[in-house]
Write a protein that holds these residues in place. Structure first.
Motif: not given
Length: 404
Positions: A148-177
């Motif tokens: 992980l670069a920032t934040g947390t990975w998916l767990n039993e709870a977040t894996a059931r809800y609209p939560a997302v973890v962005l790859g390094a390049t994807a985060a850069q393209r979306l402008g999310i630091t």
């Protein structure tokens, strides 16, 4: 009397210190010309040392990364059917692969092809940024060695809800630091909260351009069919080849020919081979620069012989032999080359160290490169100075003095 007369006719022998002293006379009397000639040699050697050093440092960093990530990762993906259409892996393929004895870890992702990712719902539909949406198993990071670069990975709870973890390049393209509960992206026609971002994943580069969501959430919100598109498998190091040979039949017993099995570290090894080829090209350029420096030394020595004819004639008149004159100019050429070679080695090491530090790599300069660099300069210096030295030795005292 005869013995005394014979002693007077025998020329004095020059020791190593005498050779160095007379060899340095020409360098001291013409410092600018000597500096420029040595600089030509130094540039060639520095280029060679820097190319070898930077390449070695890069390879050391790659080896260090592979040692940390491991080279026992195998990936299983669907290939093509006999009719050329895209095949599918069975939903049970993950569990079946996990039952292979030497397999230590198994995880998977499944691409959701119709779910596009945007920074917000205001972005035009065509501007997808090349980001793929993938359903991910919770043990994915541990299996592929991603971090992980920032934040947390998916767990039993977040894996059931609209939560997302962005790859390094994807985060850069979306402008999310950074990941934050207030940061959302528009995914599959609905908002997803960014709970984490990944660092670059060398052994799973497809994750870098992916938006990763829970397996359950992908099925519930995006209509994911549950078929994995990439299965990641960790295997005991000694059993990699054996497991690789049975993975296809295990993942899809009904159609093993529709399964593709690969080893990501092989791709890195191929990249390293490409880097080696590029290194060879740059070494060739460095050798050309070194040859140019050698020509500069030869030119300097030839001109030195022409300008110092009077000195040569005077030395010959005072009893210096042809061998002593030849040794003097050959020593001068070798000294000039040695100065350039040493300076080039130092400069090459400094360039390598500076670049490696800026990239966060270990600094590696092979000993053979430094010793070979100095040795190459001495060989080139000897060859470059041989003709001028022989020419100086052949000058007769009367001919040399007559030119004054």
């Amino acid at each position: 009397m005869a013995a005394l007369h014979q002693a007077r006719l025998t020329p004095a022998r020059m020791g190593p210190a005498d050779i160095l002293r007379v060899g340095g006379v020409g360098l001291r009397t013409r410092p600018l010309r000597a500096f420029l000639s040595a600089l030509g040699i130094a540039i060639g050697i520095a280029a060679m040392i820097a190319v070898v050093g930077i390449s070695s440092s890069s390879r050391a960093e790659l080896d260090r990364a592979l040692d940390a990530l491991g080279t026992n990762l195998l990936t299983v993906e669907p290939g093509n059917t006999l009719f050329g259409t895209d095949a599918q892996l069975p939903e049970e393929s993950i569990a079946m692969i996990g039952r292979i004895g030497p397999v230590t870890d198994v995880s998977a992702t499944g691409q959701v092809f119709d779910a596009k990712v945007y920074r917000s719902d205001r972005i035009p539909a065509a501007e997808t940024g090349g980001i793929a949406t993938r359903a991910a198993r919770l043990d994915l990071l541990a299996t592929v060695g991603a971090e992980l670069a920032t934040g947390t990975w998916l767990n039993e709870a977040t894996a059931r809800y609209p939560a997302v973890v962005l790859g390094a390049t994807a985060a850069q393209r979306l402008g999310i630091t950074t990941a934050d509960p207030q940061v959302q992206v528009w995914l599959g026609g609905r908002p997803f909260t960014v709970v984490g971002t990944l660092a670059a994943a060398p052994l799973a580069p497809e994750l870098d351009t992916s938006a990763l969501i829970g397996w359950t959430a992908a099925t519930q919100y995006l209509g994911f069919d549950g078929h994995p598109t990439t299965v990641y498998t960790r295997v005991q190091e000694s059993q990699v080849d054996a497991v690789r040979s049975v993975l296809g039949a295990t993942a899809n017993p009904e159609a093993p020919n529709e399964v593709e099995v690969s080893r990501p570290s092989d791709a890195l090894a191929a990249a390293q081979a490409t880097d080696d080829a590029f290194t060879g090209l740059l070494l060739g350029l460095g050798a050309v620069a070194l040859l140019v420096g050698g020509v500069g030394v030869a030119n300097t020595m030839v001109i030195s012989v022409l300008e110092r004819r009077a000195e040569i004639g005077l030395r010959r008149s005072l009893g210096a032999t042809r061998g002593q004159v030849r040794t003097q100019f050959l020593a001068e050429s070798l000294l000039l080359s040695a100065l350039g070679g040493t300076g080039g080695v130092v400069l090459g090491i400094l360039v390598t160290s500076g670049y490696a530090v800026s990239q966060g790599w270990p600094t590696v300069v092979p000993a053979w490169a430094t010793l070979g660099g100095v040795g190459a300069t001495l060989v080139i210096g000897g060859l470059a100075g041989l003709y001028p030295a022989v020419r100086a030795a052949r000058l007769a005292p009367t001919e040399a003095l007559a030119a004054v």
